[in-house]
Design a protein around this motif. Structure first.
Motif, PDB file in Angstrom:
ATOM      1  N   ASP A 163     -47.806  45.445  23.851  1.00 44.99           N
ATOM      2  CA  ASP A 163     -46.644  44.598  23.576  1.00 44.99           C
ATOM      3  C   ASP A 163     -46.807  43.742  22.327  1.00 44.99           C
ATOM      4  OD1 ASP A 163     -44.759  45.253  25.655  1.00 44.99           O
ATOM      5  OD2 ASP A 163     -46.176  44.390  27.073  1.00 44.99           O
ATOM      6  N   ARG A 222     -46.160  45.992  19.414  1.00 42.96           N
ATOM      7  CA  ARG A 222     -44.717  46.250  19.328  1.00 42.96           C
ATOM      8  C   ARG A 222     -44.023  45.078  18.630  1.00 42.96           C
ATOM      9  NH1 ARG A 222     -44.322  47.446  24.009  1.00 42.96           N
ATOM     10  NH2 ARG A 222     -43.835  49.660  24.012  1.00 42.96           N
ATOM     11  N   ARG A 282     -46.872  52.852  16.941  1.00 40.87           N
ATOM     12  CA  ARG A 282     -47.441  53.099  18.267  1.00 40.87           C
ATOM     13  C   ARG A 282     -48.501  54.188  18.257  1.00 40.87           C
ATOM     14  NH1 ARG A 282     -42.142  52.725  22.299  1.00 40.87           N
ATOM     15  NH2 ARG A 282     -41.234  50.862  21.317  1.00 40.87           N
ATOM     16  N   TRP A 321     -41.401  40.844  24.209  1.00 42.20           N
ATOM     17  CA  TRP A 321     -41.721  41.873  25.192  1.00 42.20           C
ATOM     18  C   TRP A 321     -42.913  41.546  26.077  1.00 42.20           C
ATOM     19  CZ3 TRP A 321     -40.565  43.074  20.053  1.00 42.20           C
ATOM     20  CH2 TRP A 321     -39.374  43.808  19.876  1.00 42.20           C
ATOM     21  N   GLY A 365     -42.972  46.882  27.151  1.00 47.33           N
ATOM     22  CA  GLY A 365     -41.716  47.079  26.435  1.00 47.33           C
ATOM     23  C   GLY A 365     -40.489  46.486  27.095  1.00 47.33           C
TER      24      GLY A 365
END
Length: 293
Positions: free
Chosen positions: A95, A98, A104, A202, A206
Motif C-alpha cells: 500500500d 501504491r 507494482r 490505501w 488497495g
C-alpha cells in the motif's frame, strides 16, 4: 562522494517472492551505487541490527525489497534521518508503494529506483506519529483493525482476496461501539463501526478507505463509519474498492493535524502492524521522510 546504499530483503515477503528476485534486484542496484550492503533478515530485531550497522558506515539510501511490513520497518529506520527510503514492492499489499506511485512489478520498480538514483531525484513526504512509532499509510481501529488481525492469521489466499475473506469472517461477531474523535478544533461522538486515519489513501491491499488522503499535504484524512448493520456493511463493501463509501449517509470524514481516539478498547493497527488499543493520539509530521523518486 558516491552513493552508499543498502538492500533490505525480507525473504518471506510475497510468499517467498522477495527471496527469488533478491539477486537480480541487487545486481541492478549495484550499477547505480558505489557501495551496496545486502541485508537479509528473518526477524524485526535482525533487520534493525543490520540497518543500524550500515547506518554507522554512512548509509545514504535504504532500498526495501518486501511488502508493507518490511516498508514499515524501513520507515522506522529512515524517518527523521538523513537516509532516504526506496521501495521495491514484493508483498501482498504494497500500500505504501501504491501511494507513492511505485510500479507494482518489482523488476520495473528497481529500474525506476536506479533511474531516480542516477538523476538524484528525492522528495519528502509526511508521516503519522503514534508515541515512538511512525506510520506511513493508515491507522485504523474497530472493524477494520479486527479484519487486519484476522487477515494476518490467514495463510490463504494471497493478496487483496485475503482481506475480503477476513471481512466476511468478522461480520458475524463485530458490533458498533462508542467512539470519540477529538481533533482539537472539533470533538465528535459516534456509535461507530470503524475509524481510519489516513496519511495516504490505501490499506488492506488497495482499499482507498481515505480516498482523498495525500502524503504531502501536512494533514490526515479521517474516515468514520457510523453504526451499521451486517446487511448495511455488506451493501457498502463493493464501494470500498472504489472510494465511493464516503458518499453513504453514515460515513463521516474530516481533516486534522492531530487526532485523539477514545471511547472503546478497540485494537489499533497502522501500516498493517498491531499498535495496542484505544485510547491513542496520532499526529501528522510534515516532511518526516525522504523517499527516492
Amino acid at each position: 562522494m558516491g552513493v552508499h546504499a543498502a538492500l533490505a530483503v525480507h525473504p518471506d515477503s510475497g510468499r517467498g517472492a522477495a527471496a527469488r528476485i533478491a539477486g537480480t534486484v541487487a545486481d541492478r542496484l549495484r550499477a547505480a551505487v558505489d557501495r551496496l550492503d545486502l541485508l537479509v533478515a528473518t526477524s524485526v530485531a535482525e533487520s534493525q541490527a543490520l540497518m543500524a550497522r550500515s547506518h554507522e558506515d554512512g548509509l545514504d539510501v535504504l532500498v526495501v525489497l518486501g511488502g508493507d511490513g518490511a516498508a514499515h520497518q524501513g520507515v522506522q529506520f529512515c524517518a527523521g534521518s538523513g537516509t532516504a527510503l526506496a521501495l521495491v514492492p514484493s508483498g501482498t499489499g504494497n500500500d505504501l508503494a501504491r501511494a507513492l506511485g511505485v510500479d507494482r512489478d518489482p523488476l520495473r520498480a528497481v529500474d525506476e529506483v536506479v533511474a531516480a538514483l542516477a538523476d538524484g531525484r528525492r522528495r519528502r513526504i509526511d508521516l503519522g506519529r503514534l508515541g515512538d512509532t511512525w506510520f506511513s499509510t493508515v491507522l485504523c481501529a474497530g472493524f477494520d483493525a479486527a479484519v487486519n488481525e484476522r487477515a494476518n492469521r490467514m495463510r490463504w489466499p494471497a493478496g487483496p482476496r485475503r482481506y475480503d475473506l477476513a471481512i466476511l469472517g468478522e461480520l458475524a461477531a463485530f458490533r458498533p461501539r462508542h467512539l470519540v474523535v477529538d481533533t482539537g478544533a472539533r470533538r465528535e461522538e459516534f456509535e461507530a463501526t470503524l475509524v481510519a486515519i489516513g496519511n495516504t489513501a490505501w490499506y488492506g491491499g488497495g482499499v482507498p478507505i481515505c480516498p482523498e488522503a495525500r502524503p504531502d499535504d501536512g494533514v490526515f484524512d479521517v474516515t468514520v463509519v457510523g453504526r451499521a448493520s451486517r446487511r448495511e456493511l455488506l451493501r457498502m463493501l463493493p464501494s470500498l474498492r472504489t472510494g465511493r463509501h464516503v458518499r453513504y449517509p453514515g460515513v463521516h470524514t474530516m481533516r486534522a493535524v492531530s487526532v485523539e481516539l477514545s471511547g472503546s478498547e478497540w485494537p489499533v493497527y497502522a501500516d498493517g502492524e498491531a499498535l495496542g488499543q484505544l485510547p491513542i493520539t496520532a499526529r501528522s509530521v510534515p516532511g518526516a521522510l525522504t523517499v527516492v523518486g
